[in-house]
Design an enzyme around this catalytic site. Structure first.
Site, PDB file in Angstrom:
ATOM      1  N   SER A  18       0.826  -1.209   0.000  1.00 37.98           N
ATOM      2  CA  SER A  18       0.000   0.000   0.000  1.00 37.98           C
ATOM      3  C   SER A  18       0.862   1.262   0.000  1.00 37.98           C
ATOM      4  CB  SER A  18      -0.957  -0.047   1.200  1.00 37.98           C
ATOM      5  OG  SER A  18      -1.951   0.949   1.114  1.00 37.98           O
ATOM      6  N   ASP A  38     -10.012  -3.623  -5.554  1.00 41.43           N
ATOM      7  CA  ASP A  38      -9.380  -2.899  -4.440  1.00 41.43           C
ATOM      8  C   ASP A  38     -10.127  -1.591  -4.174  1.00 41.43           C
ATOM      9  OD1 ASP A  38      -7.671  -1.341  -2.778  1.00 41.43           O
ATOM     10  OD2 ASP A  38      -5.908  -2.368  -3.563  1.00 41.43           O
ATOM     11  N   HIS A  43      -8.202  -4.931  -0.567  1.00 41.14           N
ATOM     12  CA  HIS A  43      -6.947  -4.222  -0.284  1.00 41.14           C
ATOM     13  C   HIS A  43      -6.177  -5.012   0.767  1.00 41.14           C
ATOM     14  CE1 HIS A  43      -4.380  -0.699  -0.457  1.00 41.14           C
ATOM     15  NE2 HIS A  43      -4.287  -0.730   0.864  1.00 41.14           N
TER      16      HIS A  43
END
Length: 439
Positions: A242, A378, A407
């Site tokens: 991320s 996502d 995610h």
């Protein structure tokens, strides 16, 4: 809650492709009712209308069996798919197929929780329930501005053994479930892990009011130099998640832009928020804002509260560049960015911040082997924001797109294990990089 409202919630969460389901549902139902007089017609266009119509005509048991059959067909036909591999280098694709078969196998998301938010939230819960207690050595590394970060070392056996540098997501640390299970897997195959805990994250306390930002690679650059100085004969690769992947991408591309040697042999990036303006819009949609966005903001406020004495002292001395009390009232990450990040890192506005940090603008400068893994659903980076065309213009990058996974979710199996598909991916990729050599 009424039947109609229940259905709204059920189908919103299930995130079913309505068009394909209805085709199958209508054909099945018309076959079941063909002998009715007068014949029953099915004036339905979506799955919720079909259920509302179907339930009054059959027993509850038959309705449940029919729904189960429909969902099973949907799951097998439209959910279970191998990832899509996007790469312009045929030799790299063959290398991945030979050494990282997980990228070419069918991905079986947890059947009762395939939806993006379910995957995202359930992964954290599952890994929390299977928390690991791993031995680590913590080292505080002093930065050039007098602040410090902590790095955690795991499985230190030999100065020559391969090392994997792990960058967690925003507000993350070495205590995150996905980080712990990655370290456990890397230890099993004999590799050393080192995790960068950003300023104030985990149990790291601040010594200066300076925080961190995915656009500021200063701390990462000094940590990599520190690792290379300590372990000059240890091959090094990176894995980032991320926000950590944004930081990793900027570090690699800045090495290229400045003509500097990048010590990383390769990098694996997971759940990359490729396009920050799109990510912001998505995170401010009602459900995301009330769940993921608010949760991240709460964690960031926790960093501020944990270091309240330091921030208030600098505020009283006129040495704090942001309004501390206002920051504690922020309820979303864009509010926090306006209040803290923009003044601290010198950006004019969010557009300026995103222009400097969006990974999709830097793909052409990635000059080492990269495997980037994203789920098409996502919540931070939907499929249309994944820069497939840009990836195809750089043969150093292989992009892996799974149909589901959310995610940092990527759960699989009827009873989801804390070891997700990403654990297989990292183990296979690390072995390939260090043992076989990168393509």
């Amino acid at each position: 809650m009424g039947f109609e409202t229940d259905l709204d919630v059920i189908f919103a969460l299930a995130h079913l492709p309505i068009h394909h389901l209805c085709q199958f549902v209508n054909q099945t139902a018309e076959g079941m009712f063909h002998d009715q007089d007068p014949p029953i017609r099915l004036p339905v266009t979506d799955c919720k209308e079909w259920v509302t119509f179907f339930v009054p005509h059959v027993s509850l048991g038959a309705a449940v069996i029919a729904l189960f059959a429909v969902y099973t067909c949907h799951y097998l036909l439209y959910v279970v798919r191998p990832p899509r591999v996007v790469c312009s280098d045929l030799a790299k694709v063959k290398w991945l197929e030979a050494h990282c078969p997980v990228f070419f196998e069918r991905y079986w998301p947890t059947a009762w929780a395939p939806q993006a938010h379910m995957q995202t939230i359930l992964r954290a819960v599952v890994q929390m329930r299977h928390a690991l207690k791993l031995h680590r050595r913590r080292e505080d590394v002093i930065m050039s501005d007098g602040g410090h970060v902590s790095i955690d070392w795991y499985n230190e056996v030999s100065p020559h053994q391969p090392t994997v540098l792990i960058l967690p997501g925003i507000t993350g640390s070495s205590d995150e479930g996905y980080v712990q299970h990655w370290i456990d897997d890397l230890t099993r195959i004999g590799y050393r892990s080192v995790v960068l805990n950003y300023r104030g994250c985990g149990t790291t306390t601040l010594t200066t009011p300076q925080l961190y930002c995915a656009n500021d690679i200063t701390d990462l650059q000094q940590v990599v130099e520190h690792i290379v100085t300590l372990l000059p004969t240890s091959p090094l690769m990176g894995v980032a998640v991320s926000m950590g992947s944004m930081l990793m991408i900027k570090y690699i591309t800045e090495c290229n832009r400045r003509g500097l040697h990048c010590p990383l042999k390769a990098a694996m990036l997971v759940s990359v928020p490729w396009n920050l303006p799109v990510a912001e819009r998505n995170m401010n949609k009602t459900f995301n804002r009330l769940t993921l966005n608010r949760h991240l903001c709460k964690q960031f406020r926790g960093i501020l509260r944990n270091n309240e004495t330091l921030f208030r002292r600098h505020s009283e001395q006129g040495q704090l560049c942001f309004d501390y009390d206002k920051a504690l009232q922020c309820q979303s990450m864009d509010e926090m960015a306006h209040t803290v990040t923009l003044p601290m890192f010198g950006y004019r506005d969010l557009a300026h911040l995103y222009e400097d940090g969006s990974p999709h603008l830097r793909t052409s400068h990635l000059h080492i082997p990269i495997v980037a893994i994203n789920a098409a659903d996502d919540p931070f980076c939907p499929e249309h924001a994944i820069p497939e065309d840009d990836v195809l213009n750089n043969n150093n990058i292989a992009l892996i797109v799974t149909r589901r996974g959310g995610h940092i979710g990527f759960l699989e199996g009827l009873v989801p294990s804390p070891k997700t598909v990403m654990n297989k991916a990292l183990t296979q990729f690390a072995l390939a990089v260090f043992e076989k050599g990168v393509a």
